[in-house]
Design an enzyme around this catalytic site. Structure first.
Site, PDB file in Angstrom:
ATOM      1  N   GLY A 113     -28.089  22.261  17.884  1.00 37.86           N
ATOM      2  CA  GLY A 113     -27.429  21.025  17.479  1.00 37.86           C
ATOM      3  C   GLY A 113     -26.146  21.309  16.723  1.00 37.86           C
ATOM      4  CB  CYS A 134     -29.040  27.628  18.001  1.00 38.47           C
ATOM      5  SG  CYS A 134     -27.400  27.879  17.261  1.00 38.47           S
ATOM      6  CE1 TYR A 135     -28.946  21.624  11.996  1.00 38.19           C
ATOM      7  CE2 TYR A 135     -31.050  20.908  12.912  1.00 38.19           C
ATOM      8  CZ  TYR A 135     -30.072  20.824  11.932  1.00 38.19           C
ATOM      9  OH  TYR A 135     -30.225  19.943  10.885  1.00 38.19           O
ATOM     10  CG  HIS A 137     -27.657  28.465  22.642  1.00 43.40           C
ATOM     11  ND1 HIS A 137     -28.147  27.190  22.482  1.00 43.40           N
ATOM     12  CD2 HIS A 137     -26.822  28.685  21.603  1.00 43.40           C
ATOM     13  CE1 HIS A 137     -27.623  26.654  21.389  1.00 43.40           C
ATOM     14  NE2 HIS A 137     -26.819  27.543  20.832  1.00 43.40           N
ATOM     15  CD  GLU A 154     -30.292  26.715  25.342  1.00 44.61           C
ATOM     16  OE1 GLU A 154     -29.746  25.940  24.542  1.00 44.61           O
ATOM     17  OE2 GLU A 154     -30.864  27.771  24.977  1.00 44.61           O
ATOM     18  CB  SER A 179     -25.439   4.287  47.757  1.00 45.34           C
ATOM     19  OG  SER A 179     -26.041   5.525  47.417  1.00 45.34           O
ATOM     20  N   GLY A 217     -26.486   7.985  49.272  1.00 48.19           N
ATOM     21  CA  GLY A 217     -26.484   9.177  48.446  1.00 48.19           C
ATOM     22  C   GLY A 217     -27.888   9.746  48.305  1.00 48.19           C
ATOM     23  CB  VAL A 218     -29.104  12.924  46.799  1.00 46.47           C
ATOM     24  CG1 VAL A 218     -30.458  13.598  46.592  1.00 46.47           C
ATOM     25  CG2 VAL A 218     -28.168  13.846  47.556  1.00 46.47           C
ATOM     26  CG  ASP A 219     -29.616  10.286  42.746  1.00 44.01           C
ATOM     27  OD1 ASP A 219     -30.069  11.416  43.010  1.00 44.01           O
ATOM     28  OD2 ASP A 219     -28.680  10.093  41.944  1.00 44.01           O
ATOM     29  CB  SER A 220     -29.916   5.150  46.834  1.00 41.23           C
ATOM     30  OG  SER A 220     -29.044   5.612  47.848  1.00 41.23           O
ATOM     31  CB  SER A 221     -31.329   8.896  50.596  1.00 43.51           C
ATOM     32  OG  SER A 221     -30.050   8.443  50.995  1.00 43.51           O
ATOM     33  CE  LYS A 274     -27.632  14.185  42.786  1.00 49.08           C
ATOM     34  NZ  LYS A 274     -27.347  12.747  42.831  1.00 49.08           N
TER      35      LYS A 274
END
Length: 529
Positions: free
Chosen positions: A66, A93-94, A185, A187, A239, A241-245, A385
């Protein structure tokens, strides 16, 4: 469905809790943990108390980094219940610093920080570094540091497990309570074996089995949709796109003909896109699909408009009006399906309750549930995603849709700075198609996060066939990214760029100059508007 009523069945999976102290890379922790088969959620530190911990029942906890300083009055702290829960904890870290401050250690402001690549000298015997060093390895490990403050005194029960020149307490641990802290970090990709360190914590120290998979999620999501919807009708804005499909295919598998998709062609789609979307979903999947050709309506309203925010507002408002109009024709629909993802959920809740800066407004179907008195169905709201793409593959969605680059809601409108005309869109559409064709032919499409062309609001002098031309400039953009939050330009070869520019200029009437955008994000954004 809210995040409080999860799509997945928590009784089927062990869960890890990430407590967010405002780091810009907290989401990366979650993605790394998920990649190793462990389900986790991110929650702001000020929303985690004894009651929440009891309800969530985490098997382990990670405290994020943070921007605050632990030594400042009023800086964020973890609830005391976190440390008395009896589960393994990793502070990053924080997170390491507040753990020390809260458990009886001390943190000091540093005269100079440690930022960027560093090397720690690690005790290979600690569980956090299990199987990372061979017999002949000296315990030296590359990591990514980003800190100003540092631990000055360890809390009782902790030992030093790794040091660096700028951080004498680079890794610390209480092996009895299974509390660990890293000043660096793990990650981020700049810590080359950070994912292995996190896996050692989740699987080795905390004992997770790694039972989180898209196959399991698919079945649970279908069951959750059926339970929520019952015999009600659902409207989904498709649309392409990937998400709506993925949402559309998942819902169709769950509730069949109770689903109706509405595809609004704004007149600002890519070449052949509308035909492709309608063909796949209406003919291949046999879905109830309403195809609205509204290009003239949108373009008439955008006539003479050049301000990017006005474009977005006009397109977003018009889309909602048309969507609402068409959805009402279905009659009796009680639910609206949206492709909300987990980053949207995380970012909608500020870790400190403060306001977020709006870089640019986003086009979606926000506002529709209130206007139409509909409940939301958001089956992807727990996924990142890359997990959505994995779910699409699990559902058998065509690769053209699963691997598709992100495409903005306003479409080509925001890749056409200045006034939008049918003529400029036609030029852009053809050039963009050639550019994407080139990327695919060279085997680069899946190495790039997003690639597109932009037609600039300037014209330049050129010479074609011994004649003077005064035509459009086209910019090419391609970026690499893991989540779209940060991005860098893709390093094409000069040969590729030269070949692509030649094709566009030769094959698209109205372009006599092509340039390549080499701006990273930040300071730029991925899209131009």
């Amino acid at each position: 469905m809210s995040i409080d009523t999860p799509v997945h069945d928590p009784s089927n999976h062990e869960q890890l809790l990430i407590i967010d102290f405002g780091s810009q890379v907290t989401q990366l922790i979650a993605r790394r943990v998920r990649e190793s088969g462990v389900f986790c959620e991110v929650h702001p530190y000020n929303r985690v108390d004894a009651a929440m911990l009891n309800a969530f029942s985490p098997k382990a906890i990670i405290l994020s980094g943070g921007p605050s300083s632990v030594v400042d009055a009023g800086s964020p702290r973890a609830d005391a219940a976190v440390f008395s829960l009896g589960v393994p904890i990793l502070g990053i870290c924080y997170g390491q610093q507040t753990m020390m401050a809260q458990l009886g250690g001390a943190v000091e402001k540093g005269d100079s920080g440690e930022f960027g690549r560093a090397f720690i000298q690690a005790d290979a015997k600690t569980p956090l570094f299990k199987d990372m060093f061979g017999d002949d390895h000296d315990g030296r490990e590359e990591v990514w540091m980003s800190h100003g403050d540092h631990v000055a005194k360890m809390a009782p029960g902790f030992d030093v497990l790794a040091t660096s020149p700028g951080a004498p307490y680079a890794v610390i641990g209480d092996t009895t309570r299974h509390f660990y802290g890293t000043q660096f970090h793990p990650e981020v990709v700049h810590t080359p074996r950070g994912a292995q360190m996190l896996r050692n914590f989740t699987h080795g120290i905390a004992g997770f089995k790694g039972d989180w998979s898209m196959a399991a999620f698919k079945d649970e999501a279908i069951a959750a949709v059926r339970a929520q919807v019952g015999d009600g009708k659902v409207i989904c804005g498709l649309s392409g796109g990937v998400d709506s499909s993925v949402v559309a295919v998942l819902l169709h598998e769950a509730i069949g003909d109770q689903l109706t998709c509405v595809y609004v062609d704004t007149g600002m789609m890519r070449k052949g896109e509308s035909d492709h979307v309608v063909s796949l979903f209406k003919e291949h999947y046999d879905m109830n699909l309403i195809h609205v050709d509204a290009g003239d309506e949108f373009l008439d309203l955008l006539d003479g408009v050049s301000d990017p925010e006005r474009k977005r507002k006009i397109i977003g408002g018009t889309f909602i009006d048309i969507f609402e109009r068409e959805a009402k024709k279905v009659g009796g629909a009680k639910f609206l399906a949206q492709g909300t993802l987990y980053p949207d959920v995380i970012e909608s809740v500020s870790f400190d309750g403060g306001p977020s800066v709006t870089i640019k407004s986003h086009h979606n179907v926000g506002g529709l549930p209130e206007r139409m008195d509909m409940a939301l169905v958001e089956p992807l709201r727990e996924l990142f995603k890359d997990e959505v793409r994995a779910l699409g593959r699990e559902l058998g969605l065509h690769a053209d849709f699963v691997e598709r680059h992100p495409f903005p809601g306003p479409g080509l409108a925001i890749r056409c700075p200045g006034e939008i005309t049918r003529e400029r869109l036609a030029v852009l559409r053809e050039a963009d198609a050639i550019y994407l064709d080139q990327i695919r032919k060279h085997g680069l499409y899946n190495k790039i996060w997003q690639a597109f062309a932009v037609i600039l609001p300037v014209q330049t002098v050129g010479v074609m066939g011994d004649e003077r031309t005064y035509e459009n400039v086209l910019a090419l953009r391609a970026v690499t990214s893991t989540d779209g939050m940060t991005a860098d330009y893709y390093p094409y070869s000069h040969e590729f760029l030269g070949e692509t520019a030649t094709r566009i200029i030769n094959e698209v009437r109205g372009v006599n100059r092509v340039v390549y955008d080499v701006t990273s994000k930040p300071p730029g954004t991925i899209e131009w508007e």
